[in-house]
Design an enzyme around this catalytic site. Sequence first.
Site, PDB file in Angstrom:
ATOM      1  N   ARG A  40      11.786  -6.345   5.087  1.00 12.96           N
ATOM      2  CA  ARG A  40      11.762  -4.900   5.149  1.00 12.96           C
ATOM      3  C   ARG A  40      12.528  -4.333   6.350  1.00 12.96           C
ATOM      4  O   ARG A  40      13.249  -3.355   6.231  1.00 12.96           O
ATOM      5  CB  ARG A  40      10.297  -4.435   5.209  1.00 12.96           C
ATOM      6  CG  ARG A  40      10.127  -2.948   5.144  1.00 12.96           C
ATOM      7  CD  ARG A  40       8.688  -2.585   4.875  1.00 12.96           C
ATOM      8  NE  ARG A  40       7.851  -2.843   6.041  1.00 12.96           N
ATOM      9  CZ  ARG A  40       6.562  -2.530   6.094  1.00 12.96           C
ATOM     10  NH1 ARG A  40       5.960  -2.025   5.050  1.00 12.96           N
ATOM     11  NH2 ARG A  40       5.860  -2.770   7.188  1.00 12.96           N
ATOM     12  N   LYS A  60       0.829  -1.215   0.000  1.00 14.83           N
ATOM     13  CA  LYS A  60       0.000   0.000   0.000  1.00 14.83           C
ATOM     14  C   LYS A  60       0.862   1.263   0.000  1.00 14.83           C
ATOM     15  O   LYS A  60       0.612   2.168  -0.776  1.00 14.83           O
ATOM     16  CB  LYS A  60      -0.907   0.044   1.241  1.00 14.83           C
ATOM     17  CG  LYS A  60      -1.965  -1.018   1.303  1.00 14.83           C
ATOM     18  CD  LYS A  60      -2.954  -0.751   2.437  1.00 14.83           C
ATOM     19  CE  LYS A  60      -2.277  -0.708   3.801  1.00 14.83           C
ATOM     20  NZ  LYS A  60      -1.757  -1.990   4.289  1.00 14.83           N
ATOM     21  N   ARG A  99      11.487  -2.904   9.402  1.00 12.17           N
ATOM     22  CA  ARG A  99      11.044  -1.806  10.261  1.00 12.17           C
ATOM     23  C   ARG A  99      10.985  -2.328  11.697  1.00 12.17           C
ATOM     24  O   ARG A  99      10.992  -3.539  11.903  1.00 12.17           O
ATOM     25  CB  ARG A  99       9.646  -1.359   9.791  1.00 12.17           C
ATOM     26  CG  ARG A  99       9.313   0.076  10.102  1.00 12.17           C
ATOM     27  CD  ARG A  99       8.053   0.505   9.377  1.00 12.17           C
ATOM     28  NE  ARG A  99       6.886  -0.193   9.880  1.00 12.17           N
ATOM     29  CZ  ARG A  99       5.702  -0.202   9.256  1.00 12.17           C
ATOM     30  NH1 ARG A  99       5.555   0.437   8.112  1.00 12.17           N
ATOM     31  NH2 ARG A  99       4.688  -0.859   9.789  1.00 12.17           N
ATOM     32  N   ARG A 135       0.268  -8.645  13.550  1.00 11.23           N
ATOM     33  CA  ARG A 135      -0.311  -7.656  12.634  1.00 11.23           C
ATOM     34  C   ARG A 135      -1.214  -8.332  11.610  1.00 11.23           C
ATOM     35  O   ARG A 135      -2.244  -7.783  11.224  1.00 11.23           O
ATOM     36  CB  ARG A 135       0.793  -6.852  11.948  1.00 11.23           C
ATOM     37  CG  ARG A 135       1.341  -5.779  12.884  1.00 11.23           C
ATOM     38  CD  ARG A 135       2.688  -5.258  12.484  1.00 11.23           C
ATOM     39  NE  ARG A 135       2.688  -4.700  11.147  1.00 11.23           N
ATOM     40  CZ  ARG A 135       3.757  -4.694  10.345  1.00 11.23           C
ATOM     41  NH1 ARG A 135       4.894  -5.229  10.757  1.00 11.23           N
ATOM     42  NH2 ARG A 135       3.669  -4.154   9.166  1.00 11.23           N
TER      43      ARG A 135
HETATM   44  P1  ADP Z   1       1.354  -1.818   7.901  1.00 12.79           P
HETATM   45  O1  ADP Z   1       0.206  -1.595   6.944  1.00 12.79           O
HETATM   46  O2  ADP Z   1       2.594  -2.247   7.203  1.00 12.79           O
HETATM   47  O3  ADP Z   1       1.015  -2.667   9.092  1.00 12.79           O
HETATM   48  P2  ADP Z   1       1.165   0.963   8.916  1.00 12.79           P
HETATM   49  O4  ADP Z   1       2.307   1.897   8.770  1.00 12.79           O
HETATM   50  O5  ADP Z   1      -0.076   1.262   8.154  1.00 12.79           O
HETATM   51  O6  ADP Z   1       1.799  -0.427   8.528  1.00 12.79           O
HETATM   52  O7  ADP Z   1       0.745   0.811  10.456  1.00 12.79           O
HETATM   53  C1  ADP Z   1       1.696   0.517  11.472  1.00 12.79           C
HETATM   54  C2  ADP Z   1       0.991   0.393  12.819  1.00 12.79           C
HETATM   55  O8  ADP Z   1       0.346   1.631  13.161  1.00 12.79           O
HETATM   56  C3  ADP Z   1      -0.143  -0.639  12.865  1.00 12.79           C
HETATM   57  O9  ADP Z   1       0.339  -1.938  13.125  1.00 12.79           O
HETATM   58  C4  ADP Z   1      -1.022  -0.076  14.005  1.00 12.79           C
HETATM   59  O10 ADP Z   1      -0.474  -0.371  15.263  1.00 12.79           O
HETATM   60  C5  ADP Z   1      -0.911   1.419  13.808  1.00 12.79           C
HETATM   61  N1  ADP Z   1      -1.996   1.958  12.942  1.00 12.79           N
HETATM   62  C6  ADP Z   1      -1.835   2.587  11.725  1.00 12.79           C
HETATM   63  N2  ADP Z   1      -3.019   2.975  11.217  1.00 12.79           N
HETATM   64  C7  ADP Z   1      -3.976   2.593  12.112  1.00 12.79           C
HETATM   65  C8  ADP Z   1      -5.401   2.685  12.164  1.00 12.79           C
HETATM   66  N3  ADP Z   1      -6.096   3.265  11.175  1.00 12.79           N
HETATM   67  N4  ADP Z   1      -6.035   2.169  13.249  1.00 12.79           N
HETATM   68  C9  ADP Z   1      -5.361   1.597  14.246  1.00 12.79           C
HETATM   69  N5  ADP Z   1      -4.034   1.462  14.258  1.00 12.79           N
HETATM   70  C10 ADP Z   1      -3.330   1.945  13.222  1.00 12.79           C
END
Ligand code: ADP
Length: 189
Positions: free
Chosen positions: A129, A15, A131, A142
């Site tokens: 990756r 994404k 991170r 996750r």
């Molecule tokens: P990825 O899609 O690779 O898991 P993101 O950068 O979108 O990574 O999100 C990283 C973390 O941030 C998630 O695992 C969660 O803990 C938190 N997070 C991000 N966006 C949201 C959301 N809309 N609602 C709840 N938690 C979120």
Amino acid sequence: MGMKVVFVGPPGAGKGTQAELIVKKYNLLHLSTGDMLRAARDAKTPVGLKAEEYMSAGKLVPDDVIIAIIKERISQPDSDRGFLFDGFPRTVVQAEELDKALAAQGTKLDVVLELQVPEEILFTRLAARGRADDKPEVIRQRLVSYREQTEPLIGYYQKAGILKSVDGTGTIEEGFARVSAVLDACQES
Ligand code: ADP
């Protein structure tokens, strides 16, 4: 007013990568809740410190925290140009609150793009990756959070008639071509 797009898909679906290409091509604002939360965490704000507890465990940050951040962001005038939400909404409650907030502004989402990638491929991509939350046990959590809390959004947006699913396997260029085809069609209609 520009297009309003939501990007849904499991962690590792690509994404973030596709989002960067899309916002350039279609001149949209890139609104990534993951990036916003990481910035808040690095700045050690109260929201950032609270969010970090959840992020480092692979759990979703509570809806009220996320909804407050997003409402504040979309109330700013630059969101008129259109936006791409990347990583938001992640729960049905967040999706409902987004619909309400947009309706209050007299607008609505144009399209929800679902990026589909099989789970074996996700795990390999995330592990490569590196991170802070890409450790195997956190990745597993996750993916569980995605299946349990985020996947129900697919049905929610399908019912709303705005869901478009796209194959997210293959190269970045292949994915981008598929996503662009959907957005071009959406812009024409
Ligand atoms: P990825 O899609 O690779 O898991 P993101 O950068 O979108 O990574 O999100 C990283 C973390 O941030 C998630 O695992 C969660 O803990 C938190 N997070 C991000 N966006 C949201 C959301 N809309 N609602 C709840 N938690 C979120």
